[in-house]
Design a protein around this motif. Sequence first.
Motif, PDB file in Angstrom:
ATOM      1  N   HIS A 103       0.834  -1.203   0.000  1.00  0.00           N
ATOM      2  CA  HIS A 103       0.000   0.000   0.000  1.00  0.00           C
ATOM      3  C   HIS A 103       0.869   1.254   0.000  1.00  0.00           C
ATOM      4  O   HIS A 103       0.644   2.178  -0.800  1.00  0.00           O
ATOM      5  N   GLY A 104       1.880   1.280   0.875  1.00  0.00           N
ATOM      6  CA  GLY A 104       2.719   2.467   0.981  1.00  0.00           C
ATOM      7  C   GLY A 104       3.510   2.749  -0.285  1.00  0.00           C
ATOM      8  O   GLY A 104       3.513   3.873  -0.804  1.00  0.00           O
ATOM      9  N   LEU A 105       4.181   1.729  -0.804  1.00  0.00           N
ATOM     10  CA  LEU A 105       5.062   1.943  -1.950  1.00  0.00           C
ATOM     11  C   LEU A 105       4.293   2.141  -3.253  1.00  0.00           C
ATOM     12  O   LEU A 105       4.691   2.956  -4.092  1.00  0.00           O
ATOM     13  N   LYS A 106       3.179   1.406  -3.428  1.00  0.00           N
ATOM     14  CA  LYS A 106       2.442   1.509  -4.692  1.00  0.00           C
ATOM     15  C   LYS A 106       1.401   2.629  -4.660  1.00  0.00           C
ATOM     16  O   LYS A 106       1.400   3.494  -5.540  1.00  0.00           O
ATOM     17  N   ASP A 107       0.519   2.607  -3.659  1.00  0.00           N
ATOM     18  CA  ASP A 107      -0.584   3.565  -3.644  1.00  0.00           C
ATOM     19  C   ASP A 107      -0.134   4.962  -3.235  1.00  0.00           C
ATOM     20  O   ASP A 107      -0.613   5.966  -3.789  1.00  0.00           O
ATOM     21  N   ARG A 108       0.749   5.052  -2.265  1.00  0.00           N
ATOM     22  CA  ARG A 108       1.171   6.356  -1.747  1.00  0.00           C
ATOM     23  C   ARG A 108       2.483   6.829  -2.370  1.00  0.00           C
ATOM     24  O   ARG A 108       2.665   8.023  -2.592  1.00  0.00           O
ATOM     25  N   GLY A 109       3.384   5.899  -2.667  1.00  0.00           N
ATOM     26  CA  GLY A 109       4.678   6.288  -3.214  1.00  0.00           C
ATOM     27  C   GLY A 109       4.777   6.212  -4.723  1.00  0.00           C
ATOM     28  O   GLY A 109       5.710   6.762  -5.315  1.00  0.00           O
ATOM     29  N   HIS A 110       3.833   5.519  -5.362  1.00  0.00           N
ATOM     30  CA  HIS A 110       3.825   5.379  -6.833  1.00  0.00           C
ATOM     31  C   HIS A 110       5.186   4.904  -7.351  1.00  0.00           C
ATOM     32  O   HIS A 110       5.740   5.448  -8.309  1.00  0.00           O
ATOM     33  N   THR A 148      15.070   5.372  -7.007  1.00  0.00           N
ATOM     34  CA  THR A 148      15.941   5.122  -5.862  1.00  0.00           C
ATOM     35  C   THR A 148      15.091   5.217  -4.606  1.00  0.00           C
ATOM     36  O   THR A 148      14.425   6.216  -4.358  1.00  0.00           O
ATOM     37  N   LEU A 149      15.099   4.127  -3.833  1.00  0.00           N
ATOM     38  CA  LEU A 149      14.288   4.010  -2.615  1.00  0.00           C
ATOM     39  C   LEU A 149      15.215   3.939  -1.408  1.00  0.00           C
ATOM     40  O   LEU A 149      16.065   3.054  -1.321  1.00  0.00           O
ATOM     41  N   LEU A 150      15.051   4.877  -0.466  1.00  0.00           N
ATOM     42  CA  LEU A 150      15.795   4.874   0.787  1.00  0.00           C
ATOM     43  C   LEU A 150      14.862   4.382   1.888  1.00  0.00           C
ATOM     44  O   LEU A 150      13.809   4.973   2.126  1.00  0.00           O
ATOM     45  N   VAL A 151      15.243   3.290   2.556  1.00  0.00           N
ATOM     46  CA  VAL A 151      14.420   2.691   3.612  1.00  0.00           C
ATOM     47  C   VAL A 151      15.112   2.889   4.959  1.00  0.00           C
ATOM     48  O   VAL A 151      16.230   2.384   5.170  1.00  0.00           O
ATOM     49  N   LEU A 152      14.482   3.608   5.875  1.00  0.00           N
ATOM     50  CA  LEU A 152      15.004   3.754   7.230  1.00  0.00           C
ATOM     51  C   LEU A 152      14.472   2.617   8.093  1.00  0.00           C
ATOM     52  O   LEU A 152      13.299   2.274   8.020  1.00  0.00           O
ATOM     53  N   ASP A 191      21.146  12.680  -7.709  1.00  0.00           N
ATOM     54  CA  ASP A 191      19.746  13.051  -7.931  1.00  0.00           C
ATOM     55  C   ASP A 191      18.884  12.846  -6.687  1.00  0.00           C
ATOM     56  O   ASP A 191      17.726  13.282  -6.657  1.00  0.00           O
ATOM     57  N   GLY A 192      19.408  12.161  -5.670  1.00  0.00           N
ATOM     58  CA  GLY A 192      18.666  11.942  -4.453  1.00  0.00           C
ATOM     59  C   GLY A 192      17.731  10.752  -4.525  1.00  0.00           C
ATOM     60  O   GLY A 192      17.686  10.021  -5.518  1.00  0.00           O
ATOM     61  N   ALA A 193      16.953  10.558  -3.464  1.00  0.00           N
ATOM     62  CA  ALA A 193      16.030   9.427  -3.358  1.00  0.00           C
ATOM     63  C   ALA A 193      14.653   9.817  -3.870  1.00  0.00           C
ATOM     64  O   ALA A 193      14.058  10.784  -3.400  1.00  0.00           O
ATOM     65  N   ASN A 194      14.141   9.060  -4.821  1.00  0.00           N
ATOM     66  CA  ASN A 194      12.792   9.317  -5.325  1.00  0.00           C
ATOM     67  C   ASN A 194      11.739   8.993  -4.271  1.00  0.00           C
ATOM     68  O   ASN A 194      10.697   9.653  -4.196  1.00  0.00           O
ATOM     69  N   LEU A 195      12.006   7.953  -3.470  1.00  0.00           N
ATOM     70  CA  LEU A 195      11.114   7.587  -2.377  1.00  0.00           C
ATOM     71  C   LEU A 195      11.931   7.396  -1.107  1.00  0.00           C
ATOM     72  O   LEU A 195      13.009   6.794  -1.140  1.00  0.00           O
ATOM     73  N   ILE A 196      11.418   7.935  -0.009  1.00  0.00           N
ATOM     74  CA  ILE A 196      12.000   7.691   1.312  1.00  0.00           C
ATOM     75  C   ILE A 196      10.929   7.016   2.155  1.00  0.00           C
ATOM     76  O   ILE A 196       9.814   7.531   2.304  1.00  0.00           O
ATOM     77  N   ALA A 210      14.914  13.479  -3.714  1.00  0.00           N
ATOM     78  CA  ALA A 210      15.029  13.970  -5.086  1.00  0.00           C
ATOM     79  C   ALA A 210      13.971  15.042  -5.363  1.00  0.00           C
ATOM     80  O   ALA A 210      13.003  15.200  -4.611  1.00  0.00           O
ATOM     81  N   TRP A 211      14.172  15.752  -6.455  1.00  0.00           N
ATOM     82  CA  TRP A 211      13.156  16.685  -6.926  1.00  0.00           C
ATOM     83  C   TRP A 211      11.856  15.923  -7.172  1.00  0.00           C
ATOM     84  O   TRP A 211      11.854  14.871  -7.806  1.00  0.00           O
ATOM     85  N   GLU A 212      10.755  16.416  -6.615  1.00  0.00           N
ATOM     86  CA  GLU A 212       9.444  15.792  -6.700  1.00  0.00           C
ATOM     87  C   GLU A 212       9.425  14.373  -6.112  1.00  0.00           C
ATOM     88  O   GLU A 212       8.667  13.510  -6.549  1.00  0.00           O
ATOM     89  N   GLY A 213      10.270  14.153  -5.112  1.00  0.00           N
ATOM     90  CA  GLY A 213      10.278  12.869  -4.428  1.00  0.00           C
ATOM     91  C   GLY A 213       9.099  12.725  -3.480  1.00  0.00           C
ATOM     92  O   GLY A 213       8.357  13.679  -3.227  1.00  0.00           O
ATOM     93  N   ARG A 214       8.926  11.502  -2.955  1.00  0.00           N
ATOM     94  CA  ARG A 214       7.845  11.209  -2.017  1.00  0.00           C
ATOM     95  C   ARG A 214       8.429  10.678  -0.725  1.00  0.00           C
ATOM     96  O   ARG A 214       9.146   9.666  -0.728  1.00  0.00           O
TER      97      ARG A 214
END
Length: 333
Positions: free
Chosen positions: A129-136, A142-146, A215-220, A237-241
């Motif tokens: 749900h988080g990665l697909k519905d909210r993070g697209h 690039t995905l950064l997972v804490l 370019d940074g992380a597209n998703l955190i 990243a620019w326009e990241g989530r």
Amino acid sequence: MKALRSHATGGPETLTLDEIDAPVPGKGQVLIAVKACAINFPDTLMIRDLYQFKPERPYAPGGEIAGVVEAIGEGVTRWKVGDKVLCGTGNGGLAEKVVVDQGRPFAIPEGVSFETASAILMTYGTNIHGLKDRGHIKAGDTLLVLGAAGGVGIAAVELGKAWGARVIAAVSSEEKAAIAREAGADDVVIYPTGALDKAQQRALTDAFKAACGPDGANLIYDIVGGDYSEPALRAIAWEGRFLVVGFPAGIAKMPLNLTLLKSCDICGVFWGAFTAREPEKNAAHIAELFALLKAGKINPRVSQTFPLERGGEAIKLLEDRKALGKVVVTMGA
């Protein structure tokens, strides 16, 4: 039957193993003989009255179970006695039997153990749900997972890789780094534990930026919160989530000017409310998870199991943030 229950606000040491009457399924309900109950971070909060839902006491913690349908109530058509099922319960799972409405369980796929089945619904359900519905999420992100070595974190790493992302795992020790790499992480950042001063936060930002690239992380995917959130946001990243999943390290206060400078989004991920509001979409997600499991692209890591009478120790592991992967309480074969 036996149930490990909370009678008063407190930590895992306050739970007691009680002998109580077994529940009886009513109309449209099924009785499940519980074989395994996965422990999740909300269980640690709920018994201390720190969670948004506060069950009436006495109650058994445990919101994620797998077992066998033992009896059915009037009008039940979806299940029969002997069916193997997994189910989200919210609470009540640390008991030998539970009653749920017939629409809540999912069938356990052939060849999947009760321990594995109990460990898939909440962690992987939250992540899909988080990665697909909210993070697209999409291939090439690039995905950064804490907090990437706990149950939710490992699931995020695996799903990110399954969908073609480059995954950076942030963890607090070399031992956890090895687990994140085993789950498929492309790179790892090891951060210090405890409160971070400004210099440590700046150093952590630099480490995140170095790992994520120019370019940074597209998703955190933030499962940690506290002093770790802002350093991660600075590496977006620019326009990241930026996805808010949990905050065992505390609720962060984010400088909103960063959202303007990066034109980024901060999104909440509340899987429990999503399942209630969109049950059909959630069911489709679970079906996709089963397909990924069958294909070998995800593999719930059950690191430790405990018998019911030691369920408090399982909760304590998560409370102390020492769990590596999923921790499961078993009720016997």
